[in-house]
Design an enzyme around this catalytic site. Sequence first.
Site, PDB file in Angstrom:
ATOM      1  N   GLY A  10       0.829  -0.868   0.136  1.00  0.00           N
ATOM      2  CA  GLY A  10      -0.274  -0.198   0.135  1.00  0.00           C
ATOM      3  C   GLY A  10       0.921   1.065   0.102  1.00  0.00           C
ATOM      4  O   GLY A  10       2.102   1.462   1.164  1.00  0.00           O
ATOM      5  N   ASP A 106       6.090  -4.207   5.635  1.00  0.00           N
ATOM      6  CA  ASP A 106       6.469  -5.934   6.551  1.00  0.00           C
ATOM      7  C   ASP A 106       6.415  -7.211   4.726  1.00  0.00           C
ATOM      8  O   ASP A 106       7.232  -7.820   4.659  1.00  0.00           O
ATOM      9  CB  ASP A 106       5.690  -6.771   7.288  1.00  0.00           C
ATOM     10  N   THR A 129       5.153   2.758   5.934  1.00  0.00           N
ATOM     11  CA  THR A 129       3.556   2.170   6.241  1.00  0.00           C
ATOM     12  C   THR A 129       3.599   3.079   6.987  1.00  0.00           C
ATOM     13  O   THR A 129       4.048   3.530   7.926  1.00  0.00           O
ATOM     14  CB  THR A 129       3.122   0.826   6.693  1.00  0.00           C
ATOM     15  N   ILE A 130       2.465   3.952   7.253  1.00  0.00           N
ATOM     16  CA  ILE A 130       1.327   4.835   7.605  1.00  0.00           C
ATOM     17  C   ILE A 130       1.150   3.702   9.168  1.00  0.00           C
ATOM     18  O   ILE A 130       0.428   4.818  10.351  1.00  0.00           O
ATOM     19  CB  ILE A 130      -0.287   5.215   7.293  1.00  0.00           C
ATOM     20  N   ASP A 131       0.873   2.319   9.298  1.00  0.00           N
ATOM     21  CA  ASP A 131       0.547   1.981  10.103  1.00  0.00           C
ATOM     22  C   ASP A 131       1.510   1.819  11.456  1.00  0.00           C
ATOM     23  O   ASP A 131       1.524   1.647  12.124  1.00  0.00           O
ATOM     24  CB  ASP A 131       0.699   0.437   9.661  1.00  0.00           C
TER      25      ASP A 131
HETATM   26  O1  F6P Z   1      -0.867  -0.926   5.749  1.00  0.00           O
HETATM   27  C1  F6P Z   1      -1.518  -0.053   5.318  1.00  0.00           C
HETATM   28  C2  F6P Z   1      -3.467  -0.160   5.429  1.00  0.00           C
HETATM   29  O2  F6P Z   1      -3.334   1.857   4.797  1.00  0.00           O
HETATM   30  C3  F6P Z   1      -2.955  -0.475   6.464  1.00  0.00           C
HETATM   31  O3  F6P Z   1      -3.962   0.593   7.768  1.00  0.00           O
HETATM   32  C4  F6P Z   1      -4.828  -0.838   5.842  1.00  0.00           C
HETATM   33  O4  F6P Z   1      -5.258  -1.642   6.893  1.00  0.00           O
HETATM   34  C5  F6P Z   1      -4.597  -1.897   5.125  1.00  0.00           C
HETATM   35  O5  F6P Z   1      -3.319  -0.839   4.247  1.00  0.00           O
HETATM   36  C6  F6P Z   1      -5.266  -1.484   3.382  1.00  0.00           C
HETATM   37  O6  F6P Z   1      -5.170  -1.783   2.482  1.00  0.00           O
HETATM   38  P1  F6P Z   1      -5.944  -1.159   0.737  1.00  0.00           P
HETATM   39  O7  F6P Z   1      -5.573   0.233   0.401  1.00  0.00           O
HETATM   40  O8  F6P Z   1      -5.836  -2.777   0.270  1.00  0.00           O
HETATM   41  O9  F6P Z   1      -7.276  -1.455   1.207  1.00  0.00           O
END
Ligand code: F6P
Length: 353
Positions: A10, A106, A129-131
């Site tokens: 992402g 990861d 990652t924003i997480d």
């Molecule tokens: O890992 C980043 C993230 O934005 C998470 O916070 C979220 O759960 C996920 O990606 C969403 O992914 P997608 O854009 O595939 O829906």
Amino acid sequence: MRIGILTGGGDCPGLNAVIRAVTKSLIRQCGAEVIGIEDGFLGLIERRVRPLGWDDVSSILATGGTILGTSNTASPFAWRGTDVSAEVVAYQHALGLDALVVIGGDGTMTMAERLGTAGGVPIVGVPKTIDNDIAGCERSFGFDTAVATVTDALERVQTTGQSHGRVMVVETMGRYAGWIALEAGLAGAADVILLPEISYDVAHIAEVCRARSARRRATLVCIAEGAKPVGGTMTVERTVDGSPDPIRLGGVAHALRAQLQPLLASEVRATVLGHVQRGGAPTPFDRVLATQYGNEAARLLRRGAFGRMVTLRGGCLSSVALGEVAGQNRQVPADHALLTCAREIGVCLGDAG
Ligand code: F6P
């Protein structure tokens, strides 16, 4: 030197700042040739690459997204049901790459590590990652921007909630870690902060809301998408075939709204912030961090320190072996200082603690 660079998984604010810093550092420090790989590992599978020169990366420091594109479903080990990793490795060598800079989370790091051990070119990783949940790294770029966006949203939701005397539930991203909800919840003055790391008790949250309502106060709840009730499970929105982590969380704010409403006289409303947290220009902090990470990645390449990911430890730039990060997830520890601080100023964390 001929170096490939890709962004995987992402997206998040600051990716372009890293691409810019890696490219400029390599061109300036050692006259390297930089090759941009399009759409993450998909570009290696479909053989889509382009040269990146100085002018290609100028004026992109503050631009959101990634100029290279990204993919979170393309695995060379399971591409449309087939393992194409040998072809991908052969293509890396045919391109004449000496090494690959992989900017990702990861899932991307795990894939990069596997490709390296399958005979691929050496790798240097940059954590994104924003997480903020990458093992071995206390701050990934993109996180600060997401926290700023959520904080702004919380403040806006709070004023309208107060006007109507409502309980306002705001859902953040963050997957299995509660970093975004915790920091933004504190910055945005949430009354209740709910994280994946601490299962919440609906009856206890209802008590907090009722007590606030008795004082004519609205209640602002900041809930991470991975949060779950005591004895319950996470709220899965959908699954994505072919993704290294196929589970997509989402909707727990609506679930909590439905659990709380029968227990309260006040109206309960839910807002899911979604991808607004991943878009837009990086904050100044993220621009600087991403620039430092990109520059440090170029330094590791020049030193031949391969198989490592740039990281921040104790506030200092450092690096960690990719093998130590792959397949791991960094959650908020139970004894984290911000949890203690939140409890001591009266924020409800969903439990009686
Ligand atoms: O890992 C980043 C993230 O934005 C998470 O916070 C979220 O759960 C996920 O990606 C969403 O992914 P997608 O854009 O595939 O829906």
